[in-house]
Design a protein around this motif. Structure first.
Motif, PDB file in Angstrom:
ATOM      1  N   ASN A 189       5.169   0.276   5.390  1.00 51.25           N
ATOM      2  CA  ASN A 189       3.871   0.400   4.726  1.00 51.25           C
ATOM      3  C   ASN A 189       3.776  -0.538   3.520  1.00 51.25           C
ATOM      4  O   ASN A 189       2.723  -1.101   3.243  1.00 51.25           O
TER       5      ASN A 189
ATOM      6  N   ILE B  75       1.086   7.632   2.141  1.00 52.54           N
ATOM      7  CA  ILE B  75       2.077   7.793   3.218  1.00 52.54           C
ATOM      8  C   ILE B  75       3.054   8.918   2.883  1.00 52.54           C
ATOM      9  O   ILE B  75       3.324   9.800   3.701  1.00 52.54           O
ATOM     10  N   THR B  76       3.588   8.877   1.662  1.00 52.49           N
ATOM     11  CA  THR B  76       4.551   9.903   1.239  1.00 52.49           C
ATOM     12  C   THR B  76       3.952  11.296   1.374  1.00 52.49           C
ATOM     13  O   THR B  76       4.567  12.201   1.942  1.00 52.49           O
TER      14      THR B  76
ATOM     15  N   TRP C  69      11.726   1.329  -3.545  1.00 48.62           N
ATOM     16  CA  TRP C  69      10.605   0.457  -3.223  1.00 48.62           C
ATOM     17  C   TRP C  69       9.890  -0.028  -4.474  1.00 48.62           C
ATOM     18  O   TRP C  69       9.251  -1.074  -4.462  1.00 48.62           O
TER      19      TRP C  69
ATOM     20  N   VAL D  23      -6.950  -9.228  -0.782  1.00 48.62           N
ATOM     21  CA  VAL D  23      -7.692  -9.056  -2.036  1.00 48.62           C
ATOM     22  C   VAL D  23      -7.464 -10.270  -2.935  1.00 48.62           C
ATOM     23  O   VAL D  23      -8.407 -10.779  -3.566  1.00 48.62           O
TER      24      VAL D  23
ATOM     25  N   ASN E 221       1.372  12.320   3.177  1.00 51.75           N
ATOM     26  CA  ASN E 221       1.068  12.707   4.552  1.00 51.75           C
ATOM     27  C   ASN E 221       2.307  13.103   5.338  1.00 51.75           C
ATOM     28  O   ASN E 221       2.244  13.981   6.198  1.00 51.75           O
ATOM     29  N   GLN E 222       3.438  12.462   5.057  1.00 53.52           N
ATOM     30  CA  GLN E 222       4.668  12.849   5.742  1.00 53.52           C
ATOM     31  C   GLN E 222       5.039  14.277   5.376  1.00 53.52           C
ATOM     32  O   GLN E 222       5.402  15.086   6.239  1.00 53.52           O
TER      33      GLN E 222
ATOM     34  N   SER F 296      -1.554   3.344  -1.535  1.00 54.76           N
ATOM     35  CA  SER F 296      -1.228   3.579  -0.122  1.00 54.76           C
ATOM     36  C   SER F 296       0.186   4.123   0.050  1.00 54.76           C
ATOM     37  O   SER F 296       0.439   4.953   0.928  1.00 54.76           O
ATOM     38  N   MET F 297       1.127   3.687  -0.824  1.00 54.15           N
ATOM     39  CA  MET F 297       2.487   4.239  -0.733  1.00 54.15           C
ATOM     40  C   MET F 297       2.464   5.742  -1.034  1.00 54.15           C
ATOM     41  O   MET F 297       3.195   6.521  -0.403  1.00 54.15           O
TER      42      MET F 297
ATOM     43  N   VAL G 104      -5.804  -6.615  -7.479  1.00 56.62           N
ATOM     44  CA  VAL G 104      -5.164  -7.083  -6.247  1.00 56.62           C
ATOM     45  C   VAL G 104      -4.065  -6.117  -5.820  1.00 56.62           C
ATOM     46  O   VAL G 104      -3.902  -5.816  -4.635  1.00 56.62           O
ATOM     47  N   LEU G 105      -3.306  -5.602  -6.793  1.00 63.92           N
ATOM     48  CA  LEU G 105      -2.119  -4.813  -6.479  1.00 63.92           C
ATOM     49  C   LEU G 105      -2.364  -3.311  -6.379  1.00 63.92           C
ATOM     50  O   LEU G 105      -1.556  -2.582  -5.808  1.00 63.92           O
ATOM     51  N   MET G 106      -3.525  -2.851  -6.902  1.00 66.34           N
ATOM     52  CA  MET G 106      -3.686  -1.389  -6.974  1.00 66.34           C
ATOM     53  C   MET G 106      -3.703  -0.694  -5.614  1.00 66.34           C
ATOM     54  O   MET G 106      -3.233   0.447  -5.501  1.00 66.34           O
ATOM     55  N   PRO G 107      -4.176  -1.341  -4.526  1.00 67.24           N
ATOM     56  CA  PRO G 107      -4.120  -0.619  -3.245  1.00 67.24           C
ATOM     57  C   PRO G 107      -2.692  -0.311  -2.795  1.00 67.24           C
ATOM     58  O   PRO G 107      -2.460   0.657  -2.071  1.00 67.24           O
ATOM     59  N   ILE G 108      -1.726  -1.139  -3.212  1.00 68.87           N
ATOM     60  CA  ILE G 108      -0.339  -0.912  -2.786  1.00 68.87           C
ATOM     61  C   ILE G 108       0.163   0.413  -3.327  1.00 68.87           C
ATOM     62  O   ILE G 108       0.719   1.241  -2.585  1.00 68.87           O
TER      63      ILE G 108
ATOM     64  N   SER H 167      -4.993  13.819   5.683  1.00 64.86           N
ATOM     65  CA  SER H 167      -5.944  12.755   5.355  1.00 64.86           C
ATOM     66  C   SER H 167      -6.715  13.006   4.075  1.00 64.86           C
ATOM     67  O   SER H 167      -6.228  12.699   2.991  1.00 64.86           O
ATOM     68  N   VAL H 168      -7.890  13.618   4.124  1.00 61.01           N
ATOM     69  CA  VAL H 168      -8.816  13.538   2.995  1.00 61.01           C
ATOM     70  C   VAL H 168      -8.275  14.107   1.685  1.00 61.01           C
ATOM     71  O   VAL H 168      -8.174  13.397   0.684  1.00 61.01           O
TER      72      VAL H 168
END
Lengths: 433, 433
Positions: free
Chosen positions: A275, B312-313, B353, A286, B315-316, B308-309, B301-305, B408-409
């Protein structure tokens, strides 16, 4: 348990069956798990171990010595033993095989010859067979001599002198029909035998569809090899369902609730690393629009909205596709119709929520052009999301990968990338130029 | 089918059982679905309808007239009829009830008195009972007079003269034991009867754990009311698994693969609307830092990273929790230990990470301060994600909502908001001030 009062625990353990004990062990943190495990009746060890998730079992088996493992194996039926033996170290396997008599060893080897996820791997060899040309009365006298039937025997299987499967003789027929009737006059032919190489998923589907309790397994020559019983099929259904749920989140269905921290961290690390890589791709996209963002910072504020709406849309379709593929309801015959429907649904929702967000943005930033950009980007991204949601699971299936892996990481990356690209691209075109 | 050659389709339909026909219908787009439905043997209509997902069934039933619906209902067993009748319009229900004889009507009403998701709602009333003080020989003569047993009868139930449940008499015992033995000497007591108010989830769990084929249902006075058979339990297990998978994506498990576009769009709209609202909250958080972003565009530019990490964490962990809650393995007793484990796993992965992304950012933007910001934000956001992943499903369960809805939401909004806040907040503190 915490108070150190072990006697009542031990007593209540004796009231549980092996599957319930396994469920209890799985719900305990490692230390308490070991304490309770020590209290389990040695006779139940084998069955309890079999009911545990792979990881939990491995943890407990590491603490057992060879004699204990051999003793646990000895209490098991042949089909259970076949499952169990795969988890044993080679040296213990040899000892277990030595402890079996020649008959059982031959049976065990016939089951071990199959992959565990085939009808042959699921089957038990404890079938009770009869010949077609005897009367029910003779069958009943034979059964009375034989004594208790194996568990889940709802029917005997009728075979010819070469062992070829001819039909099924349900127990209730033996009880309710005229004792002088011949087996061949009473037996049923509806229960089509399962080929030994049939996949366990197909076996489960047929059991569900035909409401079976047990079914005969034959080889390609029609020779009866054994039978599959509904209790094993229930386990297959549960495992498959677990698998889909966990795989959508990038996890293994055997994940232990209380896996050792280091082990759990290592396993989760992989998916997070993937990910991180894909999120960097989104960030690169972006980054292509840095100049645009520095002129219109509102774009940076709003871009997560477009991406997240795409992610939700795609994930809903992936869930639908994963279930459809698991049930065998999605195939090349209906992909086109399905795609048309999903695109239409996505565009309707795109128009609806695109309009809503455009109005919100108009009030918030007082910029009609920015409203137009986000509305358009949303519609287009939901269209992309629907496409990815339908085709990524199909593509994974085609590549012989698990369609459920499309969940979270793969499809979300796609909708993030497209969302950022569409929104910032349209922003550059409409707001800057 | 496309070529208009209907005869071969009709012939192959006759080779399928009702559940298979239902599966086929579900996989067809609406138009072809109606064509095939017309070709189904009228006698199978009722059973096929029962096996369909709610939505598909409703679609087909809208096209049927009262006489057809009554005819379909008449072919069903009482427990199936009880399920079916809930889907019928009131006027048809009256006609179906009128067509039944008094005995069947009384039985049907006793099943209809229960919620469908209880043992009483699942049970069938076609039990065969015997008294404890007769010999096996008498039982067998009675069975022979009676004729065929109801499907999935692996055992008779032993009751006293008031109808109270005493024990179970498996068919194989009748066949293998001395005919002169009394029922009470042979019967088993292991099969604990199910109380009629037990939840279907609990019923399924007990069937799985004890490998049952059928089980007696009693009221609180111990009077035998009926029995539950494994085929219905398999349906419960499948439905629950479907439910978890679909609910994690905000969908209903009865969602039709080929729902009419307008209907599907309306239903998905709700979840998308909720997500739009929560995404706007996340955007508001980003908006708080507009001034910071306009000075350091790299943050956008970097904030979506970071976000999203975290997603994922979380949701697992949600997937793990949903399964644990469904299996009854997560409760107040082990939440603390589970949380400690998940926090530790998240922090280890956060450090790993975080370090990796810090190095990537260092090479990309040549700014040690920016590297520090993203590394720190990632560790902290994974900690938040682990907290949300463990506690949001528990909170939903406490509020009597479905824990799978955390998927998800809900949880993703939380990790997005925290991700943006931590990253942009740290960015403001370290890079601007």
């Amino acid at each position: 348990l915490e108070g150190g009062r072990l006697l009542p625990v031990k007593r209540s353990l004796q009231a549980l069956n092996p599957a319930e004990i396994a469920g209890l062990l799985e719900s305990l943190p490692p230390q308490e798990r070991n304490v309770v495990w020590e209290m389990v009746d040695r006779e139940d060890d084998g069955e309890v171990l079999l009911h545990l998730a792979d990881e939990v079992r491995e943890g407990l088996m590491r603490e057992m010595d060879t004699a204990e493992l051999v003793a646990a194996a000895e209490e098991l039926d042949i089909d259970d033993l076949a499952d169990f033996i795969e988890h044993l170290p080679e040296t213990v396997t040899q000892q277990v095989l030595k402890a079996l008599d020649a008959d059982d060893r031959a049976r065990l080897e016939s089951v071990l010859a199959y992959e565990p996820d085939t009808a042959g791997g699921l089957m038990n060899t404890d079938t009770v067979t009869v010949r077609p040309d005897v009367s029910l009365d003779v069958v009943q006298r034979y059964l009375r001599l034989r004594g208790d039937l194996p568990p889940h025997t709802d029917a005997l299987f009728v075979v010819d002198r070469y062992g070829a499967y001819l039909g099924t003789l349900p127990l209730d027929k033996i009880l309710t029909r005229d004792p002088d009737s011949l087996v061949q006059a009473v037996m049923e032919h509806e229960r089509e035998p399962f080929l030994d190489t049939l996949s366990d998923r197909e076996v489960a589907q047929r059991f569900e569809n035909a409401d079976l309790v047990s079914a005969p397994v034959v080889n390609e020559k029609g020779i009866l090899l054994g039978r599959i019983t509904v209790d094993d099929v229930v386990d297959v259904i549960r495992a498959e369902a677990d698998h889909n749920l966990m795989a959508m989140a990038g996890l293994d269905e055997d994940e232990d609730l209380f896996a050792p921290v280091r082990k759990a961290a290592r396993r989760r690390a992989l998916w997070l690393g993937v990910n991180l890589f894909t999120a960097c791709i989104a960030a690169r996209v972006v980054g292509m629009f840095e100049a645009t963002i520095s002129q219109v910072v509102a774009l940076a504020v709003l871009m997560p909205i477009v991406a997240s709406m795409g992610g939700i849309t795609a994930n809903q379709i992936v869930a639908l596709m994963v279930r459809g593929l698991a049930l065998g309801q999605v195939g090349s015959g209906n992909t086109g119709a399905l795609f048309k429907k999903e695109i239409a649904v996505a565009l309707i929702n795109g128009l609806l929520w695109g309009l809503v967000i455009a109005l919100v943005v108009l009030f918030w930033f007082k910029s009609p052009a920015l409203s137009l950009v986000i509305g358009l980007a949303l519609v287009m991204n939901l269209g992309c999301a629907a496409t990815a949601g339908v085709f990524v699971p199909l593509l994974l299936r085609r590549l012989r990968l698990d369609p459920a892996l499309a969940g979270s990481v793969v499809v979300t990356t796609f909708t993030d990338v497209m969302g950022f690209f569409l929104f910032l691209g349209l922003g550059t075109l409409i707001l800057i130029h």
